[in-house]
Design an enzyme around this catalytic site. Structure first.
Site, PDB file in Angstrom:
ATOM      1  CG  ASP A  95       0.472  -3.971   5.385  1.00 47.11           C
ATOM      2  OD1 ASP A  95       1.411  -3.072   5.081  1.00 47.11           O
ATOM      3  OD2 ASP A  95      -0.366  -3.888   5.034  1.00 47.11           O
ATOM      4  CG  ASP A 121       2.901   0.206   8.058  1.00 47.26           C
ATOM      5  OD1 ASP A 121       1.908  -0.884   7.119  1.00 47.26           O
ATOM      6  OD2 ASP A 121       1.878   0.766   8.830  1.00 47.26           O
ATOM      7  CD  GLU A 168      -3.379  -1.152   5.235  1.00 47.84           C
ATOM      8  OE1 GLU A 168      -3.468  -1.522   6.087  1.00 47.84           O
ATOM      9  OE2 GLU A 168      -3.018  -0.471   6.086  1.00 47.84           O
ATOM     10  CD  GLU A 169      -1.952   1.810   7.296  1.00 51.85           C
ATOM     11  OE1 GLU A 169      -2.561   1.256   8.243  1.00 51.85           O
ATOM     12  OE2 GLU A 169      -0.656   2.072   7.425  1.00 51.85           O
ATOM     13  CG  HIS A 195      -0.638  -0.104   2.736  1.00 53.13           C
ATOM     14  ND1 HIS A 195      -0.488   1.291   3.142  1.00 53.13           N
ATOM     15  CD2 HIS A 195      -0.550  -0.741   3.347  1.00 53.13           C
ATOM     16  CE1 HIS A 195       0.059   1.156   4.062  1.00 53.13           C
ATOM     17  NE2 HIS A 195      -0.368  -0.295   4.783  1.00 53.13           N
ATOM     18  CG  HIS A 223       0.283   2.481  12.375  1.00 55.98           C
ATOM     19  ND1 HIS A 223      -0.497   1.971  12.460  1.00 55.98           N
ATOM     20  CD2 HIS A 223       1.133   2.181  11.042  1.00 55.98           C
ATOM     21  CE1 HIS A 223      -1.169   1.404  11.821  1.00 55.98           C
ATOM     22  NE2 HIS A 223      -1.056   1.315  11.296  1.00 55.98           N
TER      23      HIS A 223
END
Length: 466
Positions: A361, A299, A333-334, A287, A433
């Site tokens: 991912d 990520d 995606e997030e 992504h 994140h």
């Protein structure tokens, strides 16, 4: 009529020829995989591509100017790779949430003494009222069920502090992430339903540090939306300890995040048409969007560059896939999965035949192999490839979740198998994140090995099908 002895001789010759042919095929496959890895380790381009994506563009939250820049970068990078028959964009509407000014959090004792702690807004959260500091008492719970059991009087007008830590007994950190994740996804919504003024959520990590972890929260049909913030694990432990000593302490939170109208964006797709079975499609992707606190390196910048590189490696090794292969840089995606959903909808509308889908991912760490979602019979066929993948640290094939972006594809067109690139994830949730997800955390060799593992699986799927 042929004699019995001549028929027996012919049968014996045929029987001996079969193992010889199989050995020759295995040797050819082994040599081809070696060519892929030679190209990846000696002339790989993933690391340099990732450097540009991270350091020149940075965090790429869906709907942001940086996400739009990443789309342009992805298309140009695919075209420059000179390995795709065509490169195109697939439009999708995405959420546009803006974090606003840096969040502030303070623990305030009954004598007015305050301690600043590390906090960040959860993705999709509303701001504190008027973008001003919000102060209230705190009620600590370990689960959504514990919150439901509390009387209204204990909850109303308070911050609900969800403080369930990672379960470190799990060998795979992803299992701990899944087990703790409901408090982030649903905590603010449930707090609002009960009359609380906000939700504070312990960061989803086993690391003990001062990096708060963002991630999406979902209000659903909650009539009252209250702000949701993540506390670093150090801040969560500090708040819990001080709350035990002083149940009447207060917390002050200030956030100015904002939900704007949906924005037009795109997934980026590069396609290599199959030489023998062009109507059978293999999708490989990661992504393109990321959270906004850092550079989105692991990520999922690593998955993006590996997906592009996998097709470049095949061409550089002189290998032409017999089935059509698409590299897809999924958008959103997030906080919405809009790119993956649109890709699946389009595949269904076009009545496409998808053989398999692969997603990277889980970071760009040392490869292990692939998680596989398929039937037992197909899994046995895939398992026969273990000896070819094992010398490159990619031979671990395990039933398990493949990836968020390819889930809609499974529901829409039912590929025969889904594969999730699996790497050593022990460090992944330390930076996941957070502001620490930066390019310097990625190792060149580990990253290039992952792209080669994905190229190897594509080669085997393209040649043998399922």
């Amino acid at each position: 009529m042929r004699s019995f002895s001549s028929l027996l001789l012919a049968g014996l010759l045929a029987a001996s020829a079969a193992p010889a042919a199989a050995q020759a095929t295995a040797k050819t496959d082994s040599l081809n995989l070696r060519h892929i890895y030679d190209e990846a380790l000696l002339r790989g381009q993933s690391y340099d591509n990732l450097r540009y994506l991270c350091q020149k563009i940075g965090g790429r939250l869906a709907g942001s100017p940086q996400a739009a820049m990443a789309v342009e970068w992805g298309k140009l990078t695919m075209e420059k790779a000179n390995c795709f028959d065509k490169v195109y964009l697939q439009e999708c509407m995405v959420p546009h949430w803006v974090r606003g000014a840096k969040e502030k959090g303070q623990i305030i004792g009954n004598k007015g003494k305050s301690i600043s702690v590390a906090v960040c807004a959860l993705g999709g959260s509303v701001a504190t009222p008027g973008n001003k500091p919000l102060r209230a008492g705190v009620v600590e719970v370990k689960s959504l069920e514990e919150l439901k059991a509390l009387p209204d009087a204990a909850v109303k007008g308070k911050f609900i502090f969800f403080n369930r830590p990672f379960n470190d007994a799990f060998i795979e950190p992803g299992q701990a992430y899944g087990a703790a994740g409901d408090q982030r996804r649903s905590g603010p919504a449930e707090a609002g339903r009960r009359g609380a003024v906000g939700a504070l959520v312990r960061s989803l990590t086993a690391a003990h540090d001062d990096y708060p972890h963002t991630g999406a929260t979902n209000y659903g049909d909650t009539p009252t939306k209250v702000p949701g913030a993540a506390l670093s694990t150090i801040a969560a432990d500090q708040l819990s300890q001080l709350l035990s000593a002083d149940p009447k302490l207060q917390f002050e939170l200030e956030m100015s995040c904002l939900q704007l109208p949906d924005e037009k964006s795109y997934s980026v797709i590069g396609e290599v048409r199959g030489t023998k079975y062009p109507d059978q499609i293999i999708t490989v992707g990661g992504h393109l969007d990321s959270w906004d606190l850092a550079q989105g390196a692991h990520d999922d910048g690593t998955g993006v560059v590996q997906s592009i590189e996998a097709l470049r490696l095949l061409k550089a090794a002189g290998l032409k896939p017999e089935r059509t292969v698409r590299a897809v840089l999924f958008m959103n995606e997030e906080n919405g999965t809009r790119g993956g959903t649109k890709y699946a909808e389009q595949a269904q509308q076009n009545h496409e035949n998808h053989l398999a889908a692969i997603e990277s991912d889980g970071g760009g760490f040392t490869p292990r192999g692939f998680n596989v979602e398929t039937t037992p019979a197909v899994f046995q066929k895939v398992a026969a490839w273990k000896p070819l993948l094992a010398p490159y640290l990619a031979g671990q094939l395990t039933p398990g979740h493949a990836g968020t972006d390819i889930e809609p594809l499974a529901a829409a067109v039912h590929p025969v198998a889904l594969f999730g690139y699996d790497c050593d994830s022990q460090r992944y949730f330390d930076i996941h994140h957070t502001a620490a997800d930066t390019f310097d955390k990625v190792n060149r060799r580990e990253l290039e090995l992952g792209g080669a593992a994905m190229a190897s699986l594509i080669y085997l799927l393209g040649k043998y099908g399922l």
